[in-house]
Write a protein that holds these residues in place. Structure first.
Motif, short mmCIF file in Angstrom:
data_model
loop_
_atom_site.label_atom_id
_atom_site.label_comp_id
_atom_site.label_asym_id
_atom_site.label_seq_id
_atom_site.Cartn_x
_atom_site.Cartn_y
_atom_site.Cartn_z
N GLY A 15 3.72 -10.52 -4.89
CA GLY A 15 3.55 -8.89 -4.89
C GLY A 15 3.24 -8.92 -3.28
N ALA A 16 3.17 -7.33 -3.73
CA ALA A 16 3.39 -6.23 -2.47
C ALA A 16 2.26 -7.02 -1.47
CB ALA A 16 2.77 -4.92 -2.06
N THR A 17 1.62 -6.77 -0.28
CA THR A 17 0.35 -7.24 0.27
C THR A 17 -0.78 -7.27 -0.57
OG1 THR A 17 1.84 -6.80 2.18
CG2 THR A 17 -0.46 -7.19 2.19
N GLN A 18 -0.92 -5.85 -0.46
CA GLN A 18 -2.46 -5.00 -1.00
C GLN A 18 -1.70 -5.55 -3.16
OE1 GLN A 18 -5.30 -5.10 -0.29
NE2 GLN A 18 -4.98 -5.33 1.64
N ASP A 76 -1.39 -2.45 9.98
CA ASP A 76 -2.98 -1.59 9.56
C ASP A 76 -3.43 -2.99 9.79
OD1 ASP A 76 -5.61 -0.80 8.92
OD2 ASP A 76 -5.05 0.96 7.79
N PRO A 77 -4.46 -3.49 10.12
CA PRO A 77 -5.14 -4.57 10.33
C PRO A 77 -5.73 -5.04 8.52
CG PRO A 77 -5.87 -3.87 12.09
CD PRO A 77 -5.22 -2.98 11.37
N ASN A 78 -5.97 -3.64 8.44
CA ASN A 78 -6.49 -4.10 7.00
C ASN A 78 -5.95 -3.65 6.01
OD1 ASN A 78 -9.94 -3.81 7.88
ND2 ASN A 78 -10.07 -1.60 8.21
N TYR A 79 -5.17 -3.14 5.71
CA TYR A 79 -4.27 -3.94 4.81
C TYR A 79 -3.51 -5.15 4.73
CZ TYR A 79 0.08 -3.32 1.85
OH TYR A 79 1.08 -2.93 0.96
N ASN A 80 -3.42 -5.31 5.95
CA ASN A 80 -2.44 -6.65 6.13
C ASN A 80 -3.68 -7.98 5.79
OD1 ASN A 80 0.14 -6.57 5.96
ND2 ASN A 80 -0.40 -4.80 8.01
N ALA A 81 -5.10 -7.87 6.44
CA ALA A 81 -5.95 -8.88 5.98
C ALA A 81 -7.43 -8.83 4.47
CB ALA A 81 -6.31 -8.94 7.78
N LEU A 101 -8.06 -10.39 1.67
CA LEU A 101 -9.55 -11.27 1.90
C LEU A 101 -9.02 -11.79 0.19
CD1 LEU A 101 -12.04 -11.11 3.65
CD2 LEU A 101 -12.42 -9.81 1.76
N LEU A 102 -9.39 -11.02 -0.73
CA LEU A 102 -9.75 -12.35 -1.57
C LEU A 102 -8.88 -13.28 -1.73
CD1 LEU A 102 -11.22 -9.10 -3.82
CD2 LEU A 102 -12.70 -10.68 -2.25
N ASP A 103 -7.69 -12.94 -2.41
CA ASP A 103 -6.58 -14.21 -2.00
C ASP A 103 -7.05 -15.20 -1.50
OD1 ASP A 103 -5.12 -12.14 -3.66
OD2 ASP A 103 -3.11 -11.94 -1.58
N HIS A 104 -7.42 -15.27 0.10
CA HIS A 104 -8.01 -16.24 1.00
C HIS A 104 -8.96 -16.41 0.28
CE1 HIS A 104 -4.68 -14.85 3.56
NE2 HIS A 104 -4.13 -15.60 2.83
N LEU A 124 -8.79 -0.53 -1.60
CA LEU A 124 -9.56 0.52 -1.06
C LEU A 124 -9.71 0.37 -0.09
CD1 LEU A 124 -11.89 2.42 -4.24
CD2 LEU A 124 -9.41 3.47 -2.88
N PHE A 125 -9.97 -1.23 0.11
CA PHE A 125 -10.22 -1.55 1.37
C PHE A 125 -9.25 -1.92 2.54
CE2 PHE A 125 -13.73 -2.56 -1.82
CZ PHE A 125 -14.60 -1.75 -1.22
N GLY A 126 -8.22 -1.43 1.93
CA GLY A 126 -6.84 -2.06 2.69
C GLY A 126 -6.34 -1.11 3.42
N TYR A 127 -7.35 0.16 2.66
CA TYR A 127 -6.13 1.37 2.62
C TYR A 127 -7.65 2.31 3.59
CZ TYR A 127 -1.79 0.98 0.70
OH TYR A 127 -0.59 0.00 -0.41
N ASP A 128 -8.57 1.92 3.72
CA ASP A 128 -9.63 3.48 4.41
C ASP A 128 -9.18 3.68 4.95
OD1 ASP A 128 -9.06 0.74 6.50
OD2 ASP A 128 -10.31 1.19 7.19
N ALA A 129 -7.94 3.83 6.02
CA ALA A 129 -7.27 5.22 7.56
C ALA A 129 -7.36 5.97 5.97
CB ALA A 129 -6.04 4.53 7.02
#
Ligand code: PLP
Length: 339
Positions: free
Chosen positions: A72-75, A105-110, A115-118, A323-328
């Protein structure tokens, strides 16, 4: 139509609630707006992939798999729900994440779904945007098979005829809820991406002759391409169910006017929809799917395409973890509200 004939792992919290959105209805001054809460399917913050995975994971178990692979896509919400489902069943899970947005964006990527995948114990590997992800999954699967693993590959979004059964089931569930409370539904609206949700819904609605039109709001592909992929999958799903040709090409309607710059890139009306649902109804949408779906819903109401006196059901497909990957994108609003 007897879905019990298909293997299924019962895990989702079903039926999901069907609720009226009084404040949003009043704000827009058009039809009565209802929401089908598939954001509340119960698995790791919920979402629409859980219904599909009930059938896909059962197939994996029947085949004796010890490992599942998906992409899938990153998020990706699908990736996160697959990782959680695999954890519950004790299966290893590897996810290929395609960089469709090019965001640094570090939040988009992690954060968010990644975060939940891991956290669910899945391993991930990245791929550049535009790669043939099905072929990439096959390569990884071969490598793992050579190591002696029994691999089950889940297509992106869980969208094949097996996964779409989850949304055939949702169509039955929704119509049954409406019947039980005497609610006449004039339209159903939902976001559409990898097509399994809309394909399953339209197949289920047609199979029971519900007579309710379904509108998919596209999040990636142009209209024609989106409609073709939904229709093709609906045809295969109907065949699997033993009711071939129940869906006609005209039953499949998608509108890709709300995509904007591309997949995973929200527009202003996406953000407006997210705010309206959050501030009038206390409901979280997401910037990739449900926010665009709701932007379409709102625009159709403002343009009078859904009218006063009608009842529209918005199928909420989940996604709030993103949403937490897109906070910016909400930084402007933060300034205004921090006192
Ligand atoms: C995957 C997804 C969709 C789209 O569903 P498809 O079956 O892929 O068309 C919509 N909303 C959310 C939140 C999703 O994760």
């Amino acid at each position: 139509m007897h879905l019990a004939r298909f293997p299924r792992v019962f895990l989702a919290h079903l039926p999901t609630p069907l609720e009226r959105l009084d404040r949003l209805t009043k704000e827009l001054g058009g039809p009565e707006i209802w929401i089908k809460r598939d954001d509340c399917t119960g698995l790791s913050t919920g979402g629409n992939k859980t219904r599909k995975l009930e059938f896909l994971m059962a197939e994996a178990q029947v085949q004796g798999a010890d490992t599942v692979i998906t992409q899938g896509a990153t998020q990706s919400n699908h990736a996160r729900q697959t990782a959680a489902f695999a954890a519950k069943l004790g299966l290893a899970c590897h996810i290929l994440l395609e960089d469709r947005t090019g965001s640094n964006d570090p939040n988009y990527n992690a954060n968010g779904n990644v975060l939940l995948d891991h956290l669910h114990g899945a391993t991930t590997s990245k791929r550049a945007g535009g790669m043939d992800m099905a072929a990439e999954m096959e390569l990884v699967a071969q490598r793992l098979r050579n190591e002696g693993r029994k691999v089950y590959i889940i297509p992106g979004g869980g969208s094949n005829p097996t996964g779409a059964l989850g949304y055939v089931n949702c169509a039955f569930e929704l119509v049954s809820q409406a019947n039980d409370r005497g609610l006449v539904i004039d339209h159903i609206v939902t976001a559409t991406g990898s097509a399994g949700t809309q394909a399953g819904l339209v197949t289920g609605l047609k199979a029971i002759n519900a007579g309710i039109p379904l509108l998919g709001i596209g999040v990636r592909a142009p209209r024609e391409k989106q409609e073709e992929s939904v229709f093709n999958l609906a045809v295969r799903t109907a065949e699997k169910l033993g009711c071939p040709s129940v869906v006609t090409r005209g039953d499949v309607v998608a509108d890709s006017s709300y995509v904007g710059a591309g997949y995973g890139i929200p527009r202003d009306d996406t953000l407006e929809a997210i705010r309206l649902f959050a501030q009038l109804e206390g409901i979280l949408l997401d910037p990739v799917y449900s926010g665009k779906g709701a932007a379409g819903l709102i625009d159709y109401i403002r343009k009078g395409r859904f009218k006063k006196g009608e009842r529209v059901v918005f199928l909420h497909t989940g996604g709030s973890a993103a949403l937490f990957g897109y906070d910016a994108i909400f930084s402007e609003q933060r300034k205004g509200l921090t006192v």
